[in-house]
Scaffold this motif. Structure first.
Motif, short mmCIF file in Angstrom:
data_model
loop_
_atom_site.label_atom_id
_atom_site.label_comp_id
_atom_site.label_asym_id
_atom_site.label_seq_id
_atom_site.Cartn_x
_atom_site.Cartn_y
_atom_site.Cartn_z
N ASP A 57 4.41 29.39 2.36
CA ASP A 57 5.02 30.67 2.68
C ASP A 57 3.95 31.75 2.68
N ILE A 135 13.45 40.37 11.96
CA ILE A 135 14.78 40.34 11.36
C ILE A 135 15.52 41.64 11.66
N LEU A 145 11.11 46.76 3.09
CA LEU A 145 10.73 46.28 1.76
C LEU A 145 9.60 47.10 1.14
N ILE B 49 16.59 35.94 15.56
CA ILE B 49 17.32 35.88 14.29
C ILE B 49 17.56 37.29 13.78
N GLY B 50 18.26 37.39 12.67
CA GLY B 50 18.48 38.69 12.05
C GLY B 50 19.92 39.14 12.09
N HIS B 53 21.37 39.49 8.47
CA HIS B 53 20.48 40.09 7.48
C HIS B 53 21.30 40.96 6.53
N GLU B 57 16.76 40.52 -0.61
CA GLU B 57 15.48 40.70 -1.32
C GLU B 57 15.32 42.14 -1.78
N LYS B 58 15.73 43.09 -0.94
CA LYS B 58 15.64 44.50 -1.33
C LYS B 58 16.63 44.81 -2.45
N GLU B 61 15.52 43.85 -5.96
CA GLU B 61 14.55 44.70 -6.64
C GLU B 61 15.23 45.83 -7.41
N LYS B 359 10.95 36.99 -3.60
CA LYS B 359 10.80 36.46 -2.25
C LYS B 359 11.29 35.04 -2.24
N LEU B 360 12.17 34.74 -1.32
CA LEU B 360 12.67 33.36 -1.18
C LEU B 360 11.86 32.66 -0.13
N ARG B 361 11.41 31.46 -0.48
CA ARG B 361 10.81 30.59 0.54
C ARG B 361 11.95 29.73 1.07
N PHE B 365 14.28 28.98 7.45
CA PHE B 365 13.50 30.04 8.10
C PHE B 365 12.16 29.50 8.59
N MET B 366 11.50 28.71 7.73
CA MET B 366 10.19 28.20 8.10
C MET B 366 10.29 27.17 9.22
N VAL B 397 18.06 32.12 6.36
CA VAL B 397 17.09 32.52 7.37
C VAL B 397 16.98 34.04 7.40
N ASP B 398 18.12 34.72 7.43
CA ASP B 398 18.10 36.18 7.57
C ASP B 398 18.05 36.90 6.22
N ARG B 399 18.60 36.29 5.19
CA ARG B 399 18.58 36.82 3.82
C ARG B 399 19.16 38.23 3.71
#
Lengths: 176, 399
Positions: A57, A135, A145, B49-50, B53, B57-58, B61, B359-361, B365-366, B397-399
């Motif tokens: 990643d 995205i 972010l 993608i997206g 969403h 992740e935001k 925090e 952060k997600l792996r 998505f990958m 994928v979009d998180r």
């Protein structure tokens, strides 16, 4: 290889390019300047005893609140399938015109996370074939972010009981 | 004068742009791909993608560590325990807490049940995309049993949030353990049943063999992981290479096939369901006694009954509920093996009770750029097969 051995091998192979190293909880971490990133990445991938052939990643961190210099950081998580060991590359990126070279020529899997890095942090990826939003919508303003991007709610477009609710909110002070 | 002479059929360089998704039933969510078609052959496939969403992740925090766990459920919504586990392992690595053996075994059971349920959803929808309706109904029948087991232990059918920082939410109950025993006795015959419908089925083989082929080097370079990578001949399973939660104590096989096509990805996942059943069986047989969460009351809540007698327990309870766990300064990354591949959390902590960066792996998505690479040069009818064989979940994928 253990974390210490990995760091020793990298230091021996690239004497002047590694800024710093660390071993948090036994994980190998190296600090690299953006202009050396491609050289370090190629070495990590091609060296037969390291052979980091898998990119897990790429993530970004904004250290604005920590007031750290440089402000941004890109973190590359690499793994070697044959040797089952891993390394993290941390690349500090300046606040003015943030930019970092691409590693997608070495690992095709970096294409998407690098594009996300641009979308979410506004870090320009030099040499990336598609430097556009991934995205967020194409016409979005700002990079979500980043720490100075506010966490707000969207105004409600219409509501059945809006007037009633706003009166209620006014008449009742928040309890906290 | 014929049509060719008139210039009406000069279509050598003329391609058609075809939009697929985001509301297409076989894109498994809101995945959109723009296909550049030369007749029936895909020339380029451009992913988009997206659409899902949600800014998890935001949001993370701005929430305490404990409050992030229910949000990780919503990332890969077919594998909630796996996401919980990856997040908790990363937090626990920063905290440096030891997890009791019973909690580890309960975590393993939950994750393997989720793997079975996830592969059942994948098999059902993948077969449905290619045209086999019956398999879909059979798979849903067994998945329902796993969801009932989830409900028994956590009160929720899908978004379990069962794995917590320091252990699990509550101890195993007798009906749950009995239900799992019944399920693992019942399940192997059902896997044979799915295989009898598909594995030697000539239509299935025609639609899947030799399609969407990725070599070993390509699969590694494009960062595929999990079953998609093992179908290309790479023997890499994080449960074996970097064992976590006591996976080294269980005897199980990692299925690896060499073909790298849709058919081999199918065979890897079907075999994984049998192996998951085997792991659950061993975990149930020798389920250790002891605590189901760490006795460290700075991390997990003290037992309810001690609150009436112990002042210290009351203080710990109050501090944990009102303030949450404070995680020492640092950064870490912990990967686990999810049903779709490597799920990992990269967490940066600034020493407070709120994560600085999460952060997600995400394996799906990958895998998307590689998946679209597979589509180039194949027929349009195979596009749905390729999407199904990678098993993407748009939530992560979009998180």
């Amino acid at each position: 290889m253990t974390g210490e051995e990995i760091i020793a091998t990298v230091k021996a192979g690239l004497p002047d390019t590694i800024q710093d190293t660390a071993l948090p909880q036994g994980d190998a971490v190296i600090f690299v300047a953006p202009d050396c990133l491609q050289k370090v990445a190629a070495f990590l991938k091609d060296d037969p005893s390291l052979k980091f052939d898998y990119l897990s990643d790429v993530s970004g961190v904004d250290y604005l609140i920590e007031e750290r210099e440089p402000r941004f950081e890109a973190v590359y998580l690499l793994y070697s399938i044959d040797h089952s060991h891993s390394i993290r590359i941390r690349v500090g990126i300046e606040e003015e015109n943030p930019s970092v070279p691409t590693v997608s020529e070495l690992w095709k899997g970096a294409l998407y996370p690098e594009q996300e890095l641009f979308d979410m942090f506004g870090i320009h990826i030099e040499g990336h074939p598609r430097m556009e939003r991934l995205i967020m919508p194409k016409d979005w303003v700002g990079h979500p972010l980043r720490k100075d991007y506010p966490l707000t709610t969207e105004p409600v477009a219409f509501s059945y009981n809006r007037d009633f609710k706003s009166e209620l909110v006014k008449s009742k002070p928040p309890t906290r | 004068m014929s049509v060719t002479e008139q210039g009406l059929l000069e279509r050598d360089k003329d391609t058609m742009t075809l939009n697929m998704g985001p509301q297409h039933p076989s894109t498994h969510g809101v995945f959109r791909v723009i296909l550049e078609m030369d007749g029936e052959v895909v020339e380029t496939a451009e992913p988009e993608i997206g659409y899902l969403h949600t800014g998890i992740e935001k949001t993370s925090e701005n929430k305490r560590y404990v409050h992030v766990i229910p949000m990780t459920d919503r990332l890969d919504y077919l594998n909630p325990p796996g996401n919980n586990l990856a997040f908790c392992l990363a937090t626990e690595k920063l905290l440096g807490v030891e997890i009791p053996e019973r909690a580890q075994a309960l975590r393993v059971i939950m994750c393997e049940l989720a793997r079975i349920a996830s592969h059942l959803v994948w098999l059902g929808t993948h077969a449905l995309d290619i045209g086999a309706m019956t398999v879909f109904l059979y798979c849903w029948r067994e998945r329902e049993m796993v969801l009932d087991l989830n409900e028994e232990i956590s009160g929720v059918r899908m978004m379990t949030s069962y794995i917590r920082i320091g252990g699990v939410a509550k101890d195993a109950t007798r009906p749950w353990l009995d239900g799992i025993r019944d399920f693992i006795d019942y399940f192997p015959a059902k896997v044979d049943e799915y295989e009898s419908l598909l594995t030697k089925n000539p239509i299935w083989m025609d639609r899947t063999q030799g399609i969407g082929v990725f070599s070993r080097e390509e699969a590694i370079n494009w960062s595929l992981s999990g079953p998609a990578l093992r179908a290309s001949g790479v023997n890499w399973d994080i449960r074996k290479s970097r064992p976590y939660s006591g996976y080294e104590k269980y005897g199980f096989e990692v299925p690896v096939y060499q073909g790298g096509d849709i058919y081999d990805r199918y065979r890897v996942r079907v075999e994984e369901m049998r192996q998951s059943r085997e792991i659950i069986n061993q975990a149930i047989q020798k389920l250790p006694t002891g605590d189901y969460k760490t006795p460290d009351n700075k991390v997990s809540l003290p037992p309810r009954e001690t609150l009436h007698t112990s002042m210290e327990a009351l203080i710990h309870h109050f501090k944990l509920v009102s303030e949450g766990v404070s995680v020492p300064k640092g950064e870490t990354y912990v990967p686990i093996e999810g049903p779709r591949g490597e799920v990992g959390f990269y967490i940066v902590s600034d020493g407070t009770n709120v994560p600085y960066r999460v952060k997600l792996r995400a394996p799906s998505f990958m895998a998307i750029p590689g998946m679209c690479q597979m589509m180039t040069g194949c027929y349009i009818a195979d596009v749905v097969g390729i999407i199904g064989s990678i098993d993407i979940v748009m939530g992560e994928v979009d998180r």
